[in-house]
Design an enzyme around this catalytic site. Structure first.
Site, short mmCIF file in Angstrom:
data_model
loop_
_atom_site.label_atom_id
_atom_site.label_comp_id
_atom_site.label_asym_id
_atom_site.label_seq_id
_atom_site.Cartn_x
_atom_site.Cartn_y
_atom_site.Cartn_z
N SER A 1 0.86 -1.17 0.00
CA SER A 1 0.00 0.00 0.00
C SER A 1 0.90 1.22 0.00
CB SER A 1 -0.89 -0.04 1.23
OG SER A 1 -1.74 1.07 1.23
N CYS A 2 0.33 2.42 0.24
CA CYS A 2 1.16 3.62 0.10
C CYS A 2 2.01 3.91 1.33
CB CYS A 2 0.31 4.82 -0.28
SG CYS A 2 -0.91 5.25 0.95
N ILE A 3 1.68 3.33 2.48
CA ILE A 3 2.56 3.54 3.64
C ILE A 3 2.89 2.21 4.31
CG2 ILE A 3 1.89 5.90 4.15
CD1 ILE A 3 0.24 4.81 6.50
#
Lengths: 411, 102
Positions: free
Chosen positions: B100-102
């Site tokens: 995911s993005c983080i």
């Protein structure tokens, strides 16, 4: 007269209409935007509706107000795009285009998972990615007595990938404030290898889950919802019991893309990730959630894309080479509960790291770190959205290309 | 960071995923598989080949992709890479893990 048509008047389409109206010569180009719906929703606000932080009026306005003069707005259903003929079929008329911008977004597809959109949908199985889902969930939470709350992601990619995690943090605060946190068990269930998947974010933020007593169940790929027995079951036959399931269903591009034969397995359009030109047709460009580029599906990403795409549309119509400028830049506030938030700023190459934003040293916002000021930033963003972002007004000091200044980059 | 695998030096991240796909070869895959307690047989190699092709086409590895692949079925994929199949299969195939993005 030449025709530029924008399909979809959501965040991306509205921004493109506002950017292009002043950039294309009026005596040569007619700009048309098509969207069947009257209401423009502030989608980031859906996260706050279930917790009674925002009211209905905070998240919706009439879309027409944001379409600039000089752009023709058609409110009709789009039947099909016919790329070979440069035509778009609407419910009872056909438009021809010289340049087409597809901004039809993505939406939840709960019907993709067996048992999800069954008799218990919006009874004890909810989404919060739609206006209706978020409101139904709010009404449920107002009278819920507690039990097992399972917050779940079906599969990637999803719109605003951190929203389910923010939901978990806000739920913790919500139940604490109601004095019933002890009666609620919160479990975060993800198909990924963790609630956080990038090393720096995991190191900096994993404490949030422990501090808030949120359980994490990872590598869970849902096969079906057993709505009769209130369980979700994965392909490895692991079952998780719930009393209240808040799921993020599969996200898919609009059915229009499927009808037009232009999408991948999830109806997202194969798109050049640096120029935003569709791979199949040189006069079709794709912006926002509708594309398959490996950037986050989020409004801030669309905002940065819009700046690059505005330039590239101008380059294309002048017969110039397209600029390979889009770097996957995203900039997102993440609610962590208790009136605090994080801010992350990253792109295709650079993972989120600690630092200060938008200015080195002085900030005033801190990256990858909880603060009250970041939370105020998130709330202020609603005003920025309605008054600047969708009108195509640049946000001061925040550029389309991500800057490494102020970031603590170690490798 | 650098790591020795099958008597070759490769670049890996903190979690042991290869950073450069170009450094991948079958010996390295076998070495990673040993660490992951997976013994590679024919069916694994077919899966790995499919996963790598998807990766080259910029298509992220997903359960849906496997379902639609025609090459693998989900139950078999779980049997081949027990306990976190997407993660393990990515690592052995030398591509980044799904994230995911983080």
């Amino acid at each position: 007269m030449k025709n530029l048509i924008i399909l979809g008047a959501g965040t991306s389409g509205t921004m493109m209409a506002n950017h292009l109206v002043s950039k294309l010569p009026k005596n040569e180009w007619k700009i048309t935007i098509v969207d069947q719906y009257k209401t423009h929703y502030y989608q980031p606000g859906f996260l706050f509706l279930p917790f009674d932080i925002y009211k209905e009026k905070d998240v919706k306005k009439e879309g027409k107000k944001f379409i600039p003069k000089g752009v023709t707005y058609i409110q009709k259903r789009i039947e099909k795009i016919v790329p070979e003929e440069n035509k778009v079929q609407l419910e009872n008329e056909t438009l021809s285009y010289d340049v087409l911008i597809v901004a039809t977004g993505s939406k939840i597809a709960p019907q993709e998972t067996e048992g999800m959109k069954g008799p218990k949908w919006h009874k004890n199985i909810f989404d919060f990615y739609t206006y209706e889902g978020a409101l139904a969930l709010r009404n449920k939470l107002r009278s819920w007595k507690g039990g097992k709350l399972v917050i779940h992601i079906t599969e990637m990619p999803i719109k605003c990938p951190v929203a389910p995690l923010e939901f978990a943090f806000l739920a913790d605060t919500y139940f604490r404030k109601k004095g019933m946190r002890d009666n609620v068990e919160i479990t975060y269930v993800t198909p990924l290898s963790g609630a956080f998947t990038k090393p720096k974010a995991t190191a900096a933020l994993h404490y949030l889950l422990e501090e808030k007593g949120i359980k994490e169940l990872i590598d869970f790929n849902i096969d079906r919802v057993d709505y009769e027995n209130n369980k979700i079951i994965d392909y490895g036959d692991i079952a998780v019991d719930y009393d209240l399931l808040v799921t993020t269903p599969t996200n898919m591009g609009d059915d229009l893309i499927k009808r037009s034969g232009m999408g991948d397995a999830l109806n997202f359009i194969p798109t050049n990730k640096a120029t935003l030109q569709s791979l199949a047709n040189e006069n079709i460009f794709v912006i926002g959630d509708a594309s398959n580029i490996p950037a986050s599906k989020a409004g801030s990403v669309a905002h940065f894309e819009a700046e690059v795409l505005t330039e590239n549309i101008q380059n294309y119509i002048k017969g110039k080479e397209l600029k390979e400028e889009f770097d996957g830049h995203a900039n997102c506030f993440i609610e962590t509960g208790n009136g605090k938030a994080l801010l992350i700023d990253f792109n295709y190459e650079q993972e989120p790291v600690r630092g200060n934003f938008p200015f080195p040293v002085v900030g005033p916002l801190s990256l990858l770190k909880e603060s009250k000021l970041n939370h105020l930033g998130k709330l202020a963003f609603r005003w920025i959205y309605w008054n600047m972002l969708i009108k195509g007004i640049s946000i001061p000091f925040v550029t389309a290309k991500m800057t490494k200044k102020g970031k603590y980059i170690t490798n | 960071m650098k790591k020795m695998l099958a008597e070759k030096t490769v670049e890996v991240n903190e979690e042991g995923y290869l950073l450069q796909f170009a450094q991948w070869d079958k010996d390295i895959a076998n070495a990673i598989a040993v660490e992951e307690k997976v013994e590679l047989i024919d069916r694994h190699w077919k899966a790995i080949e499919w996963i790598q092709n998807e990766y080259k086409n910029d298509s992220p590895l997903s359960i849906r992709g496997i379902k639609n692949s025609g090459t693998l079925n989900i139950k078999e994929f779980y049997e081949l890479f027990p306990g976190g199949p997407l993660k393990k299969a990515s690592k052995i195939a030398g591509i980044p893990k799904p994230k995911s993005c983080i």
